[in-house]
Scaffold this active site. Structure first.
Site, PDB file in Angstrom:
ATOM      1  N   ASP A  16       0.883  -1.230  -0.018  1.00  0.00           N
ATOM      2  CA  ASP A  16       0.062   0.067   0.004  1.00  0.00           C
ATOM      3  C   ASP A  16       0.842   1.287  -0.001  1.00  0.00           C
ATOM      4  OD1 ASP A  16       0.532  -0.835   2.837  1.00  0.00           O
ATOM      5  OD2 ASP A  16      -0.553   0.800   3.198  1.00  0.00           O
ATOM      6  N   GLU A  55       0.285  -1.072   5.526  1.00  0.00           N
ATOM      7  CA  GLU A  55       1.211  -0.802   6.388  1.00  0.00           C
ATOM      8  C   GLU A  55       0.884   0.654   7.009  1.00  0.00           C
ATOM      9  OE1 GLU A  55       5.328   1.031   7.620  1.00  0.00           O
ATOM     10  OE2 GLU A  55       3.941   1.439   6.165  1.00  0.00           O
TER      11      GLU A  55
END
Length: 497
Positions: A76, A143
């Site tokens: 991400d 994350e």
């Protein structure tokens, strides 16, 4: 766009990654892309319920008996864009551009953090002729919003006890420790009622923003906290009812802008039958007070942030006398003063490592719907006790204001280890390649090593990466030459392991 850049295979995969929307919480496509990559090459893989993907590659010839090594990053990115940028980052890929040796994206963040880790991993798994031990490529989801992927990851299928994390942003620096963190959400519930008054908008913009861990020590302006200061200043002279507030995009990014739609009213709660003698006079007086206050705040903030955040702009605009739904005066005051008193920035410096921030916090997300206002705050500390104390202080502050709190995304820090065979070998390779030693340091930002160590005691970790700047902002850029050097170094390390 990136054809001809070296290493060509790394940049080819990075461009593919950039063509797939992969902001935090929107990682389904990129997760499936990784699965498809493994399937096409007959590589063993697993994809868990959260979207984490692990891909295995057997050792190259002659390395079959060597212990496995884990390469790890996250899929991400912090998806932010400039005001007026038409790209829908939920659905569209990025528009890449090159300038003066740096790669960036037009109007948006680039996602070099951490798309370059995936590109390195895929280029290695797809390549032939590299010398390496068995490889486990671990790519986690989300994350950037609390390390949710690493928290959900099962360690059962993972065999490696040496981890090279590829989530750092400075070449030549070996990260060997990081802060732990948590997210604190403050939540106000309310019912709006129709009220009459002067409908206005006040805002703050032009700030640099940035990463709430790596750049917190730079003391850049936090738009959410400064909006609280603006509203708190206005509230001393005028009766304010909140209609809408918004600012920031993620708790771990310093917000560069924020704004509030407010109704200035002469009515007090419970006295809505009262009338104003002259709407025109009331409006004129309010406009004068607000304009004067905002101009004064503009001057003050420009002076205070002169060497830290030069572009600050305080604005106010007026719609006119309106009847609209707004939060009552009393609750609006509590909400405003909570924003006004929110702590921000460095709270303590480390006693163990000179120049390292120990504890900090960043109010990074402000939103308001029809029934609730949410403030999202990132808390970081290399000391677990200090982290808990700061979370407790925020809970107490919220309770005094009448807000509810919820703590999520709590993750442990990564304590520096004096003995690290992996780090020793990586330093040896670095010295042989460049004739100098790398810098060993800990950072105030969070990486997933702490969570992975919790799952796999004895895991030996080092974090590296190429040069990047202004991550988590639309100015994010990735050094093209540094990507090549780190790739060359990574191959040499794997050859030595």
């Amino acid at each position: 766009m990136l054809k001809g850049l070296e290493p060509e295979n790394v940049f080819s995969y990075f461009e593919e990654i950039c063509s797939i929307p992969h902001g935090s919480g929107n990682v389904g496509q990129i997760s499936n892309y990784l699965v498809s990559f493994a399937q096409k090459r007959n590589l063993e893989y697993c994809q868990d319920e959260t979207g984490n993907v692990v891909i295995w590659k057997e050792a190259s010839k002659g390395y079959e008996g060597h212990p496995a090594v884990m390469l790890q990053g996250h899929m991400d990115m912090v998806a932010v864009k400039e005001a007026g940028c038409a790209i829908d980052m939920e659905k569209e890929g990025l528009k890449l551009k090159q300038e003066d040796g740096w790669l960036s994206a037009e109007g948006t963040s680039l996602g070099g953090d951490d798309g370059i880790a995936i590109a390195y991993g895929l280029a290695l798994l797809d390549g032939e002729g590299y010398q390496h031990p068995p490889i486990e490529l671990v790519v986690t989801v989300d994350e950037e919003v609390g390390m949710d992927g690493a928290r959900a990851l099962s360690a059962e299928p993972l065999k490696a006890r040496r981890l090279i994390n590829l989530d750092s942003e400075e070449e030549g620096i070996f990260l060997s420790g990081c802060a732990g963190g948590a997210r604190v959400n403050m939540d106000f519930h309310f019912e709006k009622k129709e009220k009459k008054g002067l409908l206005c908008e006040v805002g703050i913009s032009g700030l640099q923003g940035g990463h709430s861990g790596e750049e917190i020590h730079r003391e850049r302006g936090n738009a959410i906290c400064l909006l609280g200061r603006i509203l708190g200043t206005l509230e001393k002279e005028l009766e304010l009812c909140l209609v809408k507030v918004e600012g920031g995009v993620a708790d771990n990014a310093i917000p560069p802008s924020a704004k509030a739609e407010i109704l200035v009213t002469a009515y007090d709660d419970g006295k809505e039958e009262a009338t104003i003698v002259s709407d025109e006079l009331f409006e004129r007086e309010c406009r004068e007070k607000m304009t004067s206050a905002c101009r004064r705040l503009q001057r003050e903030l420009a002076t205070e942030l002169a060497e830290k955040d030069r572009g600050v702009q305080v604005t106010c605009s007026f719609t006119g006398m309106e009847v609209t739904e707004a939060v009552g005066e009393a609750l609006s005051s509590r909400m405003i003063y909570l924003l006004y008193t929110l702590p921000y920035g460095v709270q303590a410096m480390s006693a163990a490592m000179h120049g390292l921030v120990e504890t900090s916090l960043n109010p990074g997300l402000l939103s308001m719907g029809d029934e609730e206002m949410l403030i999202g705050i990132s808390v970081r500390s290399s000391l677990e006790s200090a982290k808990r104390a700061l979370v407790g202080k925020l809970k107490a502050l919220a309770e005094l204001a009448g807000a509810e709190t919820k703590v999520s995304g709590d993750y442990p820090g990564w304590a520096y280890q004096k003995e690290s065979p992996l780090r020793d070998k990586m330093v040896e390779v670095y010295k042989g390649l460049y004739g100098k030693e790398p810098r060993i340091r800990a950072i105030h930002a969070g990486v997933e090593c702490g969570l992975l160590i919790d799952k796999m005691p004895g895991l030996d970790c080092v974090s590296i990466g190429p040069d990047m700047k202004d991550i988590h902002t639309p100015k994010e850029a990735l050094s093209i030459a540094s990507v090549g050097r780190v790739w060359e170094y990574l191959l040499k390390v794997l050859e030595a392991l």
